[in-house]
Design an enzyme around this catalytic site. Structure first.
Site, mmCIF file in Angstrom:
data_model
loop_
_atom_site.group_PDB
_atom_site.id
_atom_site.type_symbol
_atom_site.label_atom_id
_atom_site.label_comp_id
_atom_site.label_asym_id
_atom_site.label_seq_id
_atom_site.Cartn_x
_atom_site.Cartn_y
_atom_site.Cartn_z
ATOM 1 N N SER A 124 -2.571 -21.649 18.451
ATOM 2 C CA SER A 124 -2.847 -20.241 19.291
ATOM 3 C C SER A 124 -1.508 -19.672 19.710
ATOM 4 C CB SER A 124 -3.846 -20.663 20.540
ATOM 5 O OG SER A 124 -5.053 -20.568 20.148
ATOM 6 N N LYS A 161 -12.974 -19.439 17.942
ATOM 7 C CA LYS A 161 -12.368 -19.451 19.044
ATOM 8 C C LYS A 161 -13.441 -19.811 20.105
ATOM 9 C CE LYS A 161 -8.711 -19.086 20.670
ATOM 10 N NZ LYS A 161 -7.580 -19.760 20.100
#
Length: 634
Positions: free
Chosen positions: A397, A193
């Site tokens: 996402s 991430k």
């Protein structure tokens, strides 16, 4: 006298009322005139002229002419990819259209999936035994990909071709924030991430570099395969591996070098290109300007084919578009305001739908906004409506979060998806204030009293709450993925950790079900609802939002003949790209200071050229000075 005064007041009141009434009628009439759609014009025998003077997007953002006038900016036109595809496909089967004139001089590009979809439509046009003539002053990657599917590629003798390939550098603010004593409080879950890295580091982590390198290599391979298949004579290696030697062989004449490399067929001006087409389709009887030919322009042609659309009456399939970064409000079209999209979906609950297709073209955004849209989709599932998801350039996402309710997920090889992870970044300024002698003091009853405090810093208790909240959102994300894809949470975690996957890898890993575009997803949804081909209506939710077709908008943008006032040569391609890169610095700082909550957003998606558009109304590329002014560097 009292009676006379009353009469006078009555007359004055009538006069004021009439004046107000006429004033209201005047402004109402003015608004109606400026908001009306001009007559689309006549479809004529000859060529279909696609002068794509702007960018290709999933969903066209509405133009606010008043705001544009106030800001003294001219909006850059946006073209919906599906409208372009539909226009080309309809032209292929219409005997009035003899050829396609593809003018890419003002083309600003688009996402990889959109380019592939338009290229496919161009191939279908050629398969109908009709010729395509492309022209541009200078070609970049996206325009070259489209032009490769033309029968003849024309290049201005003063122009050239610049093949850059995906990739480049993005700004990192870690050292700058440290220099100015600004603390970036980071809470995240996911080894890959990387969206928080620009605020904590001075460069990419090894994990982020590995992930992005794989994605860009896949996109580059897909681009090369597309261009090489459509135009085998194009020597891509020659123009990308040793640029100096390639140009030197043609005495640094970029146009001649492009011709020698097989990237273009002819060097000539736009007038000469038009004369070539006129020999094919005939001269323009309505104009005696040099280089004109019998043609129908894009807007009247699209109006014609949309007016003649025929739908069956046995069923109804709705398509809702989630385009751009996801926020919690009513933003859009052109950006994904969750409240607006959920409202469209809830309104459609009363429409007796046979199926729902969710078109996702989003790199994610707020977790709460993503969940709002997901819940609205689930209300359709609860009502027994079949649901499919069609992924565009990216659905990562938060974009993947809202894809989890689907019974079937469709993507393309160029689609970026996954990025299953969440993060939160909050700035605090305790060190900066201390440097100038500013301190804070007070009384707390608990460790969370007055927290989180961006002036005095965060307490361990505040850090614990924010990290726990972030981890809880990630656990929720994994649960949604495991239930939707019928895998264990542990397997979902293996596929997650914030890693971004291309469409091909995602299909192999089970994150998507099959390759296919929006039409493929609609056809599957129809079959799932037991609807025969051609027996149903396809309704795009919210599609009636006005955009570029009002009279005022066309007057503001100069109509179909409007051109960017900037340069059009190869150098301008580089300049436009670098101006956009400097804009990333500004947007990155703005985002850091914004209050956005926990995010499910894909940084790699933003890094892909041509895939993202700005968060604000589209305008011409800003000047260097205006960008520096926003940075406080002028």
């Amino acid at each position: 006298m009292a009676f006379a005064r009353k009469v006078w007041r009555l007359l004055v009141g009538i006069k004021d009322a009439l004046a107000l009434l006429f004033l209201l009628l005047f402004f109402a009439s003015l608004f109606a005139i400026l908001s009306m759609r001009p007559n689309p014009g006549m479809v004529r025998d000859g060529a279909l002229l696609l002068d794509i003077n702007g960018s290709v997007v999933e969903e066209v953002a509405p133009v606010d002419p008043i705001q544009a006038l106030i800001s003294q900016t001219v909006p850059v036109r946006e073209y919906a990819a599906r409208d372009l595809v539909h226009a080309i496909d309809e032209a292929a089967g219409d005997e009035r259209i003899e050829a396609l004139a593809l003018d890419l001089t003002g083309f600003l590009g688009g996402g990889a999936v959109h380019m592939s979809e338009i290229a496919g439509a161009l191939d279908r046009f050629s398969a109908a035994d009709k010729r395509i003539y492309a022209y541009a002053y200078a070609y970049g990657d996206d325009s070259m990909l489209l032009a490769a599917h033309a029968d003849e590629i024309w290049l201005d003798p003063m122009g050239g071709v610049a093949i850059m390939g995906p990739g480049g550098e993005s700004p990192y603010f870690g050292q700058a924030l440290e220099r100015f004593n600004v603390t970036a409080n980071v809470y995240r879950v996911g080894t890959y991430k990387s969206a928080v890295e620009p605020y904590t580091q001075s460069g990419m982590s090894p994990e982020a570099r590995e992930n992005l390198s794989q994605l860009l290599a896949t996109l580059w391979q897909e681009w090369r395969a597309n261009v090489s298949t459509a135009r085998p004579q194009a020597d891509i290696d020659l123009v990308t591996q040793d640029v100096a030697a390639w140009l030197a062989a043609s005495n640094n004449d970029i146009a001649q070098a492009s011709l020698a490399a097989g990237l273009v067929d002819r060097l000539g001006t736009r007038v000469e290109w038009g004369e070539r087409i006129s020999n094919e389709v005939g001269e323009d009887d309505w104009s005696d300007e040099p280089g004109t030919f019998a043609n129908t322009q894009y807007d009247p042609w699209l109006a014609e084919v949309q007016r003649n659309l025929e739908f069956g009456s046995d069923g109804r399939i709705a398509v809702v578009t989630v385009d751009g970064e996801i926020s919690d409000g009513k933003a859009g079209p052109g950006s994904a305001g969750a409240e607006r999209i959920a409202g469209l979906l809830d309104d459609a609950l009363d429409d007796d739908l046979d199926a729902l297709v969710v078109r996702v073209n989003s790199p994610g955004g707020t977790v709460t906004g993503s969940e709002t849209i997901r819940r609205a989709i689930m209300r359709h599932r609860a009502a027994g409506t079949p649901v499919a998801v069609s992924m565009g350039n990216y659905a990562a996402s938060g974009g993947y979060w809202i894809a989890t309710p689907a019974e079937r997920i469709f993507a393309e090889p160029e689609t970026l998806t996954g990025s299953i992870g969440v993060f939160l970044v909050v700035p605090s300024f305790e060190d900066l204030l201390a440097e100038y002698g500013v301190t804070t003091d007070g009384v707390r009853t608990t460790g969370l009293s007055g927290q989180p405090n961006i002036l005095s810093g965060f307490t361990p208790e505040a850090d614990a709450v924010l990290q726990a909240s972030t981890e809880n959102f990630y656990t929720r994300f994994l649960t949604l993925v495991s239930e939707a894809r019928n895998i264990t949470p542990e397997r979902a975690d293996e596929l997650g950790q914030g890693r971004v996957w291309d469409g091909g890898a995602a299909r192999q890993l089970g994150l998507v079900d099959q390759f296919g575009d929006l039409d493929t997803a609609i056809a599957w949804a129809a079959g799932r609802a037991n609807l025969e081909e051609g027996s149903y209506e396809v309704r795009y939710l919210g599609k009636d939002t006005p955009s570029y077709d009002t009279l005022l908008a066309q007057m503001l943008m100069g109509g179909n003949e409007a051109r960017d006032e900037g340069a059009r040569d190869v150098a301008s391609i580089f300049a436009r790209r670098e101006a956009a890169r400097l804009g990333q610095v500004v947007d990155g700082l703005d985002r850091f200071m914004a209050v956005e909550g926990v995010q499910a957003r894909c940084l790699e998606c933003v890094a892909v050229p041509g895939a993202m558009r700005g968060q604000h109304a589209p305008t011409r590329p800003p000047s260097w000075l205006s960008l520096l002014a926003r940075l406080g560097l002028d």
